[in-house]
Each structure stands twice: as C-alpha cells, then as structure tokens.
Scaffold this motif. Structure first.
Motif: not given
Length: 232
Positions: A136-137, A109, A132-133, A139-142, A91, A106, A113
């Motif tokens: 968690q990224r 993920g 976690r980085w 997990v953002r994709h469900g 980022e 991304d 998905r």
C-alpha cells in the motif's frame, strides 16, 4: 557533512552492504577519499527474525524505537533502518524521534514515479511480498502492483533467511532467482522492485530482462543525499 544514524544487524550481511555503499557512493559523488560520517547500531537479529504475531512486532517496535533514540542522542541528524521488513514499524519509530527517518519504500516509490513507472512486481521476504503495509505504501506513489505468487514467495523467503542472511550465496539459489525474475518479466509489468536488502547479493540490478529497482541502492543514495545536504 551531516552525520547519519544506521539501525542495522537485520541482517549483518545487509548492514555490511549499507556501510560499504554509503562510503563508496559518497566518495564517488565528491571525488575524494572521505568517509561517510555514520553512527551505527547493530541489533541482535535473533530477537527480531521471522516475526509473525502482534506481540512479536510490538517487541520489535520497542527495540527499534530504543535504538533510534540512542542514535539520535549520540548526534545522528537523520536515521535509516537497514532492512525492508522492519519498515513495518517505521512510522512508529519516526514518531518517537525528532530527526527525520529516511523511509526505504517512499524513496523507492518516488524514484519509480520520477522514472514514469506505473506497473511493477515486488520480491522480498514473505511479509514484504504478501502484507499490505509495504504494498500500500508503494501504491501511494501511483504504482499498480502485480499479484504475488505464493510458491515464489516461499522460495525467496527461504533463500533470504536460510542463506543470504548468513552471508551464503549459492548457484542453485542464483538460478532460482533467475527463473522467478524471468517468469515475472512475462507479466504485464514495467519493472521489478527488489524489496530485500540482501537480494542484491544474488541479483544484478543492471543485468536483467526487466528494469530492477533495488531498494538498498535507492535507500543508500537518499542517505548520501542527506549527508551531503542534497536532499529536496
């Protein structure tokens, strides 16, 4: 075709995979002997390996940002970092340049998905498996991710750093990976994320007891999409 920038050297074995598969994948897609237009910088991994402290990661961030800016200045229209672990600072790298950075997590993920995957396990270097980085990224994709096993994390980390990053593949490590994947398949998960760009040297994503999402393969496919102008 658009020129893509590749930040490599982390490790050289991983970068070799990226270079080869970007070219092979592009030739397969367009049915010719064309080569992928790539600008590549291979960094010295001695300065970036096994990072643990905030100061070390701050240094890595500076190194990757400087590399990204050089590739952008040289004409890259988008960038890729050829390592899962270094996406911890992706980022910050993306914010320092004007061209897109294609993010390995991304892309993975989004692919999972689209395929309807909801539960998965992750194997990679210790920082990817435990911090976690990365999780968690995803997990953002469900996705719901299975807990990691500390013993397996240590074993995989050793194989990656002590063998694969040196370009070494051993039968003992191949057997260890088979055992780890077989144990993961007994959990309540639909798929496994192969979250280290070198692990494909040991694990065949197409021949396992569990569907495997190889982040390298998925990242490379996204890079080819960009080169050909096929990205969404």
């Amino acid at each position: 075709m658009r020129k893509i920038g590749l930040i490599g050297g982390m490790s050289w074995a991983s970068t070799e995979l990226y270079y080869r598969h970007l070219n092979k994948g592009l030739q397969k897609r367009i049915g010719s002997s064309c080569s992928a237009p790539i600008l590549m910088e291979s960094l010295n991994y001695c300065d970036l390996s096994r990072l643990t402290t905030p100061e070390q990661w701050a240094h890595a961030q500076e190194v990757l940002i400087a590399s990204a800016r050089r590739l952008e200045k040289a004409g890259a229209t988008a960038l890729m970092i050829a390592a899962n672990s270094m996406h911890k600072v992706a980022e910050e790298v993306a914010a320092a340049i004007a061209v897109p950075l294609i993010h390995i997590v991304d892309e993975t993920g989004a692919k999972m998905r689209a395929d309807g995957i909801r539960t998965a396990a992750v194997i990679g270097t210790r920082n990817v498996m435990t911090e976690r980085w990365f999780r968690q990224r995803l997990v953002r994709h469900g996705l719901t991710l299975a807990p990691y096993d500390a013993g397996s994390a240590d074993a995989v980390d050793r194989i990656i750093y002590d063998e694969l990053m040196q370009g070494r593949v051993t039968e003992d490590s191949r057997r260890t990976m088979r055992t780890i994947i077989t144990d993961i398949a007994k959990q309540d998960v639909q798929a496994l994320v192969l979250a280290c760009t070198e692990l494909v040297m040991l694990v065949d994503p197409d021949a396992n007891v569990l569907p495997i999402y190889d982040t390298t393969r998925i990242h490379v496919a996204a890079g080819i999409d960009w080169i050909l102008g096929d990205e969404p």
